[in-house]
Design an enzyme around this catalytic site. Structure first.
Site, mmCIF file in Angstrom:
data_model
loop_
_atom_site.group_PDB
_atom_site.id
_atom_site.type_symbol
_atom_site.label_atom_id
_atom_site.label_comp_id
_atom_site.label_asym_id
_atom_site.label_seq_id
_atom_site.Cartn_x
_atom_site.Cartn_y
_atom_site.Cartn_z
ATOM 1 N N GLU A 90 30.253 25.787 14.973
ATOM 2 C CA GLU A 90 31.800 26.385 14.453
ATOM 3 C C GLU A 90 31.615 27.557 13.544
ATOM 4 O O GLU A 90 32.241 28.510 13.563
ATOM 5 C CB GLU A 90 32.875 25.217 14.070
ATOM 6 C CG GLU A 90 34.133 25.739 13.714
ATOM 7 C CD GLU A 90 34.576 26.298 12.368
ATOM 8 O OE1 GLU A 90 35.484 26.760 12.248
ATOM 9 O OE2 GLU A 90 33.517 26.319 11.400
ATOM 10 N N ASP A 127 28.825 21.196 12.177
ATOM 11 C CA ASP A 127 27.695 21.887 11.338
ATOM 12 C C ASP A 127 28.223 22.558 10.082
ATOM 13 O O ASP A 127 29.394 22.247 9.788
ATOM 14 C CB ASP A 127 27.402 23.320 12.148
ATOM 15 C CG ASP A 127 28.695 24.354 12.464
ATOM 16 O OD1 ASP A 127 29.624 23.678 12.925
ATOM 17 O OD2 ASP A 127 28.564 25.343 12.305
#
Length: 410
Positions: free
Chosen positions: A173, A80
């Protein structure tokens, strides 16, 4: 290393921006696209035990090519990109043989300037990959993904001695949720490294203790002409709260081992308001003191309000400093340090003014320092990475695998 650049450009072309405040993991559909792509690529490379969990973690194993009781190690990156800036329609610019001065970011007035970012003075002659000024780049952490994938291919192509190499790619994350669903037992590595750092040489095993703070304020709105003694302005209360937070302990006024309070958003009206802070500190006692400070501020500002008006404060810990977990296994850092030295890189061991999946994983029984990627200025339009830095990261990953192959049974 053309394949390294090719991989990186492919990964950043996918919009994988994560979204805070969402229960599902991964928080966005775009992350699934990259996760499925990586799963397929690992299978094509011949890795075994390739899996994609229902919570969006890809795992795979490059089997050992030498015999003996060699510890299995892992390398981890996240798919991400930050919610702080757009990651849609990323259009990278490749600047070969950087000669200094400003770099125009797309068409317009945006530039990447050594005046604002002096590190550029150290990168003369290198190949820089920048944004076009409209999005972030996604080197955090797609550079890490490309480096891990290229390191796997290098180990295979050159038949470099290594034990079992586990790899994992995680979601969310950037919103603090990816590692919460990481199956350490299934990963089955003795230790691991996140490849999620910055400039060449960074080797990090200290990070912030982190918490999020949500403050909900309920006021009372009446016509301002008849408001005396009746109106309770939620926005005014929010302003009073922020005025109580130490102004010299903010991200823009701190560095090194200094912690901070950071107001990330505020919205509302006279009737209701909501504030979001993050709290960061390396020292656990100071971290707890910062949380108490926020509670004291809310209590002070809320004192004497009408019963129908109130201030509600919720604090949620995000992650803790991995230092105490990692230093119990000094060889994990020693191997990475030696790998860098062997690759003619000067290790730069400094605290992470942020967090990585490795922080949470270290507390889950998987010691997990952080390695550099060669990227800079994450989470914004000035983000960039050097191809040479990425190549160095690949070399270090490969060398770590090679050095670990000499540690039989340790």
């Amino acid at each position: 290393m053309d394949k390294l650049l090719e991989r990186f450009l492919q990964y950043v072309s996918l919009d994988t921006q994560s979204k805070p405040g969402v229960r599902q993991v991964p928080s966005t559909e775009g992350q699934w696209k990259l996760l499925r792509l990586l799963q397929a690529q690992l299978e094509e490379m011949g890795l075994v035990k390739v899996t994609l969990s229902e919570k969006g973690t890809v795992m795979g194993t490059l089997p050992a090519n030498v015999e003996g009781d060699i510890p299995a190690i892992g390398f981890i990156s996240h798919v991400d990109t930050s919610p702080d800036f757009s990651g849609k329609n990323v259009n990278p610019q490749i600047v070969e043989n950087y000669r200094g001065g400003d770099i125009a970011l797309g068409i317009g007035d945006e530039v990447l300037s050594p005046v604002m970012f002096p590190v550029l003075h150290q990168l003369l002659g290198q190949t820089l990959i920048t944004t076009d000024g409209k999005t972030l780049l996604g080197a955090d952490d797609k550079a890490g993904i490309a480096e891990i994938m290229t390191a796997l291919a290098t180990l295979q192509a050159k038949n470099i001695p290594h034990g079992d190499i586990r790899v994992a790619f995680t979601p969310d994350e950037e919103v603090g949720k990816g590692a919460k669903h990481f199956d350490v037992e299934a990963f089955d590595a003795r230790w691991a490294y996140t490849v999620d750092g910055g400039g060449v040489g960074e080797l990090e095993f200290e990070n912030f203790n982190a918490a999020s703070v949500t403050i909900k304020i309920v006021g009372n709105n009446v016509h301002p002409g008849t408001a005396k003694g009746v109106m309770v302005n939620a926005l005014s209360l929010a302003a009073r709260i922020h005025a109580e937070v130490p102004a010299d302990e903010a991200p823009e006024t701190t560095e090194g081992y200094e912690g901070f309070y950071h107001l990330t958003s505020i919205k509302g009206s006279v009737d209701r308001a909501e504030m979001h802070y993050i709290i960061r500190d390396f020292d656990r006692k100071h971290f707890e003191a910062r949380k108490r400070k926020m509670m004291e501020i809310a209590k002070k500002v809320g004192k004497g309000l009408h019963p129908d008006c109130y201030i509600e404060l919720v604090i949620e810990d995000s992650y803790y400093n991995m230092h105490e977990q990692v230093i119990a296994h000094p060889h994990v850092v020693d191997i990475a340090r030696q790998a860098m030295v062997d690759c003619d890189i000067e290790p730069q061991m400094k605290p992470i003014r942020g967090g990585t999946d490795g922080a949470q994983l270290s507390f889950m029984g998987l010691p997990c320092p952080n390695l550099f990627t060669g990227g800079y200025n994450y989470h914004g339009k000035h983000e960039f990475v050097t191809l040479e830095g990425m190549e160095k990261a690949v070399q270090v990953i490969v060398r770590i695998a090679e050095l670990t192959a000499t540690r039989k049974g340790k």
